[in-house]
Design a protein around this motif. Structure first.
Motif, PDB file in Angstrom:
ATOM      1  N   ILE A   1      32.104  51.094  35.072  1.00  0.00           N
ATOM      2  CA  ILE A   1      32.013  49.828  34.558  1.00  0.00           C
ATOM      3  C   ILE A   1      31.389  49.968  33.115  1.00  0.00           C
ATOM      4  O   ILE A   1      32.127  49.184  32.201  1.00  0.00           O
ATOM      5  CB  ILE A   1      30.729  49.000  35.226  1.00  0.00           C
TER       6      ILE A   1
ATOM      7  N   PHE B   1      37.907  42.173  38.304  1.00  0.00           N
ATOM      8  CA  PHE B   1      36.616  42.376  38.817  1.00  0.00           C
ATOM      9  C   PHE B   1      36.588  43.485  39.868  1.00  0.00           C
ATOM     10  O   PHE B   1      37.555  43.388  41.009  1.00  0.00           O
ATOM     11  CB  PHE B   1      36.259  40.899  39.687  1.00  0.00           C
TER      12      PHE B   1
ATOM     13  N   VAL C   1      36.309  38.502  34.578  1.00  0.00           N
ATOM     14  CA  VAL C   1      35.079  39.314  33.881  1.00  0.00           C
ATOM     15  C   VAL C   1      35.334  39.158  32.546  1.00  0.00           C
ATOM     16  O   VAL C   1      36.406  39.740  32.153  1.00  0.00           O
ATOM     17  CB  VAL C   1      35.095  40.618  34.342  1.00  0.00           C
TER      18      VAL C   1
ATOM     19  N   MET D   1      30.703  51.597  39.711  1.00  0.00           N
ATOM     20  CA  MET D   1      31.078  50.876  40.883  1.00  0.00           C
ATOM     21  C   MET D   1      31.744  51.681  42.037  1.00  0.00           C
ATOM     22  O   MET D   1      32.611  52.511  41.725  1.00  0.00           O
ATOM     23  CB  MET D   1      32.047  49.634  40.483  1.00  0.00           C
TER      24      MET D   1
HETATM   25  P1  AMP Z   1      28.045  45.620  31.627  1.00  0.00           P
HETATM   26  O1  AMP Z   1      27.104  45.062  30.513  1.00  0.00           O
HETATM   27  O2  AMP Z   1      29.486  46.134  31.120  1.00  0.00           O
HETATM   28  O3  AMP Z   1      27.435  46.872  32.151  1.00  0.00           O
HETATM   29  O4  AMP Z   1      28.073  44.256  32.722  1.00  0.00           O
HETATM   30  C1  AMP Z   1      26.995  43.741  33.212  1.00  0.00           C
HETATM   31  C2  AMP Z   1      27.216  43.740  34.570  1.00  0.00           C
HETATM   32  O5  AMP Z   1      28.175  42.923  35.198  1.00  0.00           O
HETATM   33  C3  AMP Z   1      27.333  45.165  35.312  1.00  0.00           C
HETATM   34  O6  AMP Z   1      26.094  45.775  35.748  1.00  0.00           O
HETATM   35  C4  AMP Z   1      28.109  44.568  36.626  1.00  0.00           C
HETATM   36  O7  AMP Z   1      27.262  44.169  37.651  1.00  0.00           O
HETATM   37  C5  AMP Z   1      28.862  43.334  36.157  1.00  0.00           C
HETATM   38  N1  AMP Z   1      30.237  43.800  35.798  1.00  0.00           N
HETATM   39  C6  AMP Z   1      30.766  44.182  34.792  1.00  0.00           C
HETATM   40  N2  AMP Z   1      31.938  44.512  34.632  1.00  0.00           N
HETATM   41  C7  AMP Z   1      32.367  44.325  36.030  1.00  0.00           C
HETATM   42  C8  AMP Z   1      33.553  44.514  36.752  1.00  0.00           C
HETATM   43  N3  AMP Z   1      34.783  44.806  36.132  1.00  0.00           N
HETATM   44  N4  AMP Z   1      33.595  44.171  38.087  1.00  0.00           N
HETATM   45  C9  AMP Z   1      32.381  43.761  38.488  1.00  0.00           C
HETATM   46  N5  AMP Z   1      31.195  43.542  38.097  1.00  0.00           N
HETATM   47  C10 AMP Z   1      31.359  43.848  36.747  1.00  0.00           C
END
Ligand code: AMP
Ligand code: GLY
Length: 430
Positions: free
Chosen positions: A291, A196, A150, A282
């Motif tokens: 997150i 992740f 990520v 999450m």
């Molecule tokens: P964000 O802009 O930080 O909300 O990230 C966009 C999307 O990426 C989130 O809504 C999650 O679906 C996914 N995501 C972000 N960070 C993680 C993480 N550490 N583990 C899993 N999915 C993530």
């Protein structure tokens, strides 16, 4: 009773839903929305002002004798609208819902928000932050992680600054592209690499006056364009509230491990935060992890949250602005609400605007919250990728979804697209 004139900044379905809710309050004097959309025009007066044009916003506050400013989107907050309005003697007494620049960094800088969580021991994914001089260190950090990888641009990137990659070599090239190649522009001058988290996402929202806070209903949005959560990311294709698995046990964990430490942490760090905090979570085997933070309400979560609030929400916002939020209790309807987003064909890639929208007058059982719409010569036409939500109540989530999906059939515009499976992952749990 004293009535207040309100200016609401923004142009999305979120703003239409907030406008719809506060228009039910006896405390509302005049409502202005800047710039607003085809739906907000039916509730208040749209002003042709960009949200980030601070001098124009200030002039409108003075001209229309506005006493409460509600900031919908993040950009004006990150850019410092609170400081701008507060620092002028003509507008210093206006109540503002939205944090100052420092508080808005919770959303405006992923590195800042990760440091904040680390410092205050708020559960989140393990991470590292790197700049252009630390490319080798970033790559060796990746070697220590398990896929998928990520990678996040530090700054605001219109919701597109997150890459999730399965392949180690591709992830390493992405580091080069972000730090050296200017992918995501200055937003990617610093990157965050994180572990992740595997689980199911949801959003929780609080309104805080910096001293105390109120929980708003939980919600879940559906970000991908395709059924089964596949395809490109969008601004959001639908939402539901409440989230069935966010039961009391889970929400107590959220409050004790995340919300309370966040509010206390802001205080300890001397950040005077007044406004909404949107926490993207999450659920990992029953335990919540952050997150991301946002310094505003979610869109389209708000379209499913506002209809669930029974109390006078404008009154809650006024008390919050006055820093008297302890006086407020929020009553919520037990019903479920589901919102289906209707989008332009091609979205989130290129799409056409200017299509005539038909059938809204036949919709009887649902609320319509408009986003990318405007009026041209008494006709409502499309003006964006996300066009409107069809939002319905039900005794259960399934019922709310069924009502929305049956009312969607009455609406049409050329190229209209929507996801047919909103709530698909939750129905059985309900
Ligand atoms: P964000 O802009 O930080 O909300 O990230 C966009 C999307 O990426 C989130 O809504 C999650 O679906 C996914 N995501 C972000 N960070 C993680 C993480 N550490 N583990 C899993 N999915 C993530
Ligand atoms: N629905 C996600 C957001 O507003 O960022």
């Amino acid at each position: 009773m004293e009535k207040l004139n309100v200016l609401l900044l923004g142009s999305g379905g979120r703003e239409h839903a907030i406008a719809w809710k506060i228009a039910q309050s006896e405390k509302l004097g005049k409502l202005f929305i800047a710039p607003g959309n085809g739906g907000t025009r039916l509730i208040g007066q749209n002003l042709n002002i960009r949200e980030t044009d601070f001098p124009a916003v200030k002039a409108a506050i003075i001209e229309h004798d506005v006493q409460l400013l509600i900031v919908g989107p993040e950009a004006p907050l990150v850019k410092g609208i609170r400081e701008y309005i507060e620092s002028d003697s003509d507008t210093e007494n206006v109540l503002i819902i939205g944090p100052g620049k420092q508080g808005a960094k919770l959303e405006g800088s992923k590195a800042f928000s990760k440091e904040f969580m680390e410092k205050h021991q708020i559960p989140t994914a393990r991470y590292g932050r790197f700049n252009i001089n630390q490319i080798a260190a970033a790559k060796s950090f990746l070697n220590s992680m398990e896929p998928p990888y990520v990678l996040k641009a530090d700054g605001l990137a219109g919701g597109k600054g997150v890459l999730i990659l399965d392949d180690l070599d591709k992830a390493k090239s992405a580091i080069d592209e972000m730090l050296k190649g200017g992918k995501f522009g200055v937003a990617g001058d610093v990157i965050v690499i994180e572990e992740f988290l595997k689980g199911i996402e949801l959003s929780v929202f609080v309104l805080t006056d910096g001293k105390t806070y109120l929980h708003l209903p939980s919600a879940k949005d559906y970000k991908r364009i395709g059924e089964g959560d596949t395809g490109l990311n969008t601004g959001g294709m639908g939402s539901i509230s409440p989230v069935p698995f966010a039961d009391e046990t889970f929400l107590t964990k959220v409050n004790d491990r995340i919300i309370k430490p966040t509010i206390d942490g802001l205080k300890k760090d001397g950040i005077d935060y007044l406004g909404f905090i949107f926490v993207g979570l999450m659920n990992v085997n029953g335990d919540p992890f952050v997150i991301e933070y946002n310094c505003r309400m979610g869109d389209p979560e708000t379209e499913s949250i506002m209809p669930r609030i029974k109390s006078d929400f404008l009154e809650a916002l006024i008390k919050c602005g006055e820093r008297n939020l302890t006086e407020v209790e929020l009553e919520v309807y037990p019903d479920s609400v589901a919102s289906i987003m209707l989008v332009s064909g091609g979205y989130p890639e290129t799409y056409e605007k200017g299509k005539r929208i038909m059938g809204l007058e036949s919709v009887q059982q649902s609320l319509i919250f408009q986003a990318g719409t405007h009026w041209v010569e008494n006709e409502l036409i499309t003006n964006g990728g996300r066009v409107m939500t069809v939002t319905s109540y039900g005794k259960t989530l399934e019922e709310a979804l069924n009502v929305s999906y049956s009312e969607v059939q009455k609406i049409g515009f050329e190229g209209m697209t929507y996801r047919k499976d909103i709530g698909f992952d939750l129905k059985e749990a309900n």
